[in-house]
Design an enzyme around this catalytic site. Sequence first.
Site, PDB file in Angstrom:
ATOM      1  N   HIS A 103     136.430  41.724  76.770  1.00  0.00           N
ATOM      2  CA  HIS A 103     136.383  41.638  75.304  1.00  0.00           C
ATOM      3  C   HIS A 103     135.632  42.847  74.761  1.00  0.00           C
ATOM      4  O   HIS A 103     134.727  43.375  75.412  1.00  0.00           O
ATOM      5  CB  HIS A 103     135.668  40.339  74.932  1.00  0.00           C
TER       6      HIS A 103
ATOM      7  N   LYS B 181     130.191  33.432  78.899  1.00  0.00           N
ATOM      8  CA  LYS B 181     130.455  33.145  77.486  1.00  0.00           C
ATOM      9  C   LYS B 181     130.852  31.687  77.271  1.00  0.00           C
ATOM     10  O   LYS B 181     131.844  31.233  77.835  1.00  0.00           O
ATOM     11  CB  LYS B 181     131.583  34.074  77.039  1.00  0.00           C
TER      12      LYS B 181
ATOM     13  N   ARG C 240     139.240  27.970  75.035  1.00  0.00           N
ATOM     14  CA  ARG C 240     138.168  27.439  75.897  1.00  0.00           C
ATOM     15  C   ARG C 240     138.070  25.917  75.777  1.00  0.00           C
ATOM     16  O   ARG C 240     137.824  25.222  76.770  1.00  0.00           O
ATOM     17  CB  ARG C 240     136.827  28.097  75.524  1.00  0.00           C
TER      18      ARG C 240
ATOM     19  N   HIS D 195     130.962  29.918  73.801  1.00  0.00           N
ATOM     20  CA  HIS D 195     131.785  30.021  72.585  1.00  0.00           C
ATOM     21  C   HIS D 195     132.417  28.699  72.157  1.00  0.00           C
ATOM     22  O   HIS D 195     133.524  28.680  71.618  1.00  0.00           O
ATOM     23  CB  HIS D 195     132.864  31.106  72.727  1.00  0.00           C
TER      24      HIS D 195
ATOM     25  N   ASP E 193     138.323  37.471  79.367  1.00  0.00           N
ATOM     26  CA  ASP E 193     138.311  37.439  77.904  1.00  0.00           C
ATOM     27  C   ASP E 193     139.171  38.565  77.342  1.00  0.00           C
ATOM     28  O   ASP E 193     138.920  39.747  77.623  1.00  0.00           O
ATOM     29  CB  ASP E 193     136.865  37.581  77.418  1.00  0.00           C
ATOM     30  N   ASP E 194     140.154  38.200  76.559  1.00  0.00           N
ATOM     31  CA  ASP E 194     141.037  39.178  75.905  1.00  0.00           C
ATOM     32  C   ASP E 194     141.712  40.106  76.914  1.00  0.00           C
ATOM     33  O   ASP E 194     142.027  41.258  76.604  1.00  0.00           O
ATOM     34  CB  ASP E 194     140.267  40.027  74.873  1.00  0.00           C
TER      35      ASP E 194
ATOM     36  N   CYS F 269     139.642  32.999  71.124  1.00  0.00           N
ATOM     37  CA  CYS F 269     138.715  32.511  72.150  1.00  0.00           C
ATOM     38  C   CYS F 269     138.379  31.024  72.121  1.00  0.00           C
ATOM     39  O   CYS F 269     138.618  30.315  73.098  1.00  0.00           O
ATOM     40  CB  CYS F 269     137.405  33.293  72.051  1.00  0.00           C
TER      41      CYS F 269
ATOM     42  N   ASP G 102     141.777  34.018  78.527  1.00  0.00           N
ATOM     43  CA  ASP G 102     141.797  33.099  77.376  1.00  0.00           C
ATOM     44  C   ASP G 102     142.863  33.425  76.342  1.00  0.00           C
ATOM     45  O   ASP G 102     143.375  32.540  75.668  1.00  0.00           O
ATOM     46  CB  ASP G 102     140.414  33.049  76.706  1.00  0.00           C
ATOM     47  N   ASN G 103     143.164  34.706  76.193  1.00  0.00           N
ATOM     48  CA  ASN G 103     144.170  35.104  75.193  1.00  0.00           C
ATOM     49  C   ASN G 103     144.554  36.563  75.433  1.00  0.00           C
ATOM     50  O   ASN G 103     143.933  37.260  76.239  1.00  0.00           O
ATOM     51  CB  ASN G 103     143.663  34.909  73.752  1.00  0.00           C
TER      52      ASN G 103
ATOM     53  N   SER H 237     130.555  34.796  71.431  1.00  0.00           N
ATOM     54  CA  SER H 237     131.206  36.036  71.802  1.00  0.00           C
ATOM     55  C   SER H 237     130.227  37.196  71.676  1.00  0.00           C
ATOM     56  O   SER H 237     129.399  37.215  70.762  1.00  0.00           O
ATOM     57  CB  SER H 237     132.407  36.248  70.871  1.00  0.00           C
TER      58      SER H 237
ATOM     59  N   LYS I 122     146.710  39.752  70.942  1.00  0.00           N
ATOM     60  CA  LYS I 122     145.784  38.716  70.465  1.00  0.00           C
ATOM     61  C   LYS I 122     146.106  38.257  69.042  1.00  0.00           C
ATOM     62  O   LYS I 122     146.489  39.061  68.196  1.00  0.00           O
ATOM     63  CB  LYS I 122     144.354  39.268  70.531  1.00  0.00           C
TER      64      LYS I 122
HETATM   65 MG    MG Z   1     139.174  36.000  73.935  1.00  0.00          MG
END
Ligand code: MG
Length: 502
Positions: free
Chosen positions: A229, A123, A73, A125, A29-30, A69, A281-282, A150, A302
């Site tokens: 994240h 997660k 996903r 989300h 995540d991130d 996010c 994811d990003n 999140s 991001k």
């Molecule tokens: Mg993310």
Amino acid sequence: MAVWIFIVVGFFLQPVFSNHPNIILIFADDLGYGDLGCYGHPTSLTPNLDWMASRGLRFKDFYSTAAVCSPSRASLLTGRYQTRSGVYPSVFFPSSRGGLPLSEVTIAEVLQSQGYETAIIGKWHLGFGLNGTFLPTRQGFQHFLGVPFSHDQGPCRTLTCFPLNTQCYGTCDIGEAPLPVFLNEEIIQQPVNFTGLIPMYLEFSKSFINKAVNDKKPYFLYYAAHHTHYPQFASAKYTGSSPRGRYGDALLEFDGSIGELLQTVRESGTLDNTLIFFTSDNGPETMRMERGGSSGHLKCGKSTTYEGGMREPAIAYWEGKIKPGVTSELGSILDILPTLAALTGAPLPNVTLDGYDLSEFLLLGHKSPRNTIHYYPPSIDPKTGIFALRVGKYKAHFYTQGAFHSETTPDPDCRITALLTAHDPPLLFDLHLDPAENYNLLNRGIPTDLAPVLHEILQTRDQFESSMEYGESQINLGTDTSLRPCCNPECTPKPSCCQCKN
Ligand code: MG
């Protein structure tokens, strides 16, 4: 002759495609392009991911479909752009009315049809909704242990992120309810105890893997990590153990959890029958400064459609099946579902898919069938469509915009003050010569040799946009605070009374 070719190819493909490998899909995540040791970060400690990269295939040109996010996903699990499923603009909240529509077919549903045991930890989300309508248990996952949204979407100040009662850094979304941990559709902890979360996930995962192996059933484990994240957190074992501070501790715990999963698979004797795919994811939240991630030398992070927002680290590891190496072939999170369907012999869902089957690329060393990457912004508007398009090594920006999440970088293009700007002709970059997107090739007009390139890009965009069917926005359905999950539904005053001991 054609018949002979068919038979020979079929002969060689048969042993590769005919079994049901176990699948572990790890979604960070991130986490930015520059955050891992094996992607060049000088102080990150990621020994297990580095090991996977050394024994597997490491991508240099792998992409998400979104720079935030929820939409990424949705794309990962469906093999479709978020525009089709309606997971736009932005992300879901605990009180969101909508979610990933149940009509969407997920990887878990595809694999369950082939006899797989399916589980998600971490997660989700992709919505909660009325009475948990949109929980992963309604989308093909037989088991769920995790937080349905999140982990910054709860009041940080009531939480402990590191041992010795170190409070979480920052404010998070203090208006939302305390974060719940779900086991399937039941809340087993609220608020979440971050310092014990990963050990709980690992105990669950080991039990899930070992049971599936003992029962001689293939399994699909989707590990959608909360690390890295914001807010960063770690258990006692990892706190203070990284030279990269709190972010490094969180990353190290994440990496350690991957190491424990690898060890579980190893001890079960199924390492050579298990495909492990890792990506993120990003791009990184550079606004968190030293507590945020890094996109390396890629531009911004991001929430932007620059490379730092959507190009991700990615590793495919399958002992003895995927040849170790590093690749510049293109890949996308959209490609995971069709690839897994091909590997397991599962029929594809009867919907428009946007991903490619990468199985022959991964296993037989063929070229990747993907030649394009479409960059959607977080706030998708059908009137503007994609912000950028990569065809081969060239990337054109039709719109650019900075973002709050990419604040604090020295580059003013990344910041919130860089307002939405249309570019006609587009900005054009050669990502092989200039991966940092510094030098617009059309700065002084359109050179003759680039006219065909530009023509192909514009034609590709027009075809894509004219064929895109936008699903109804699930996020614009709005919010209803009564939908927030609460372990003690009759209590008052909400949401602060939603607390349960376990
Ligand atoms: Mg993310």
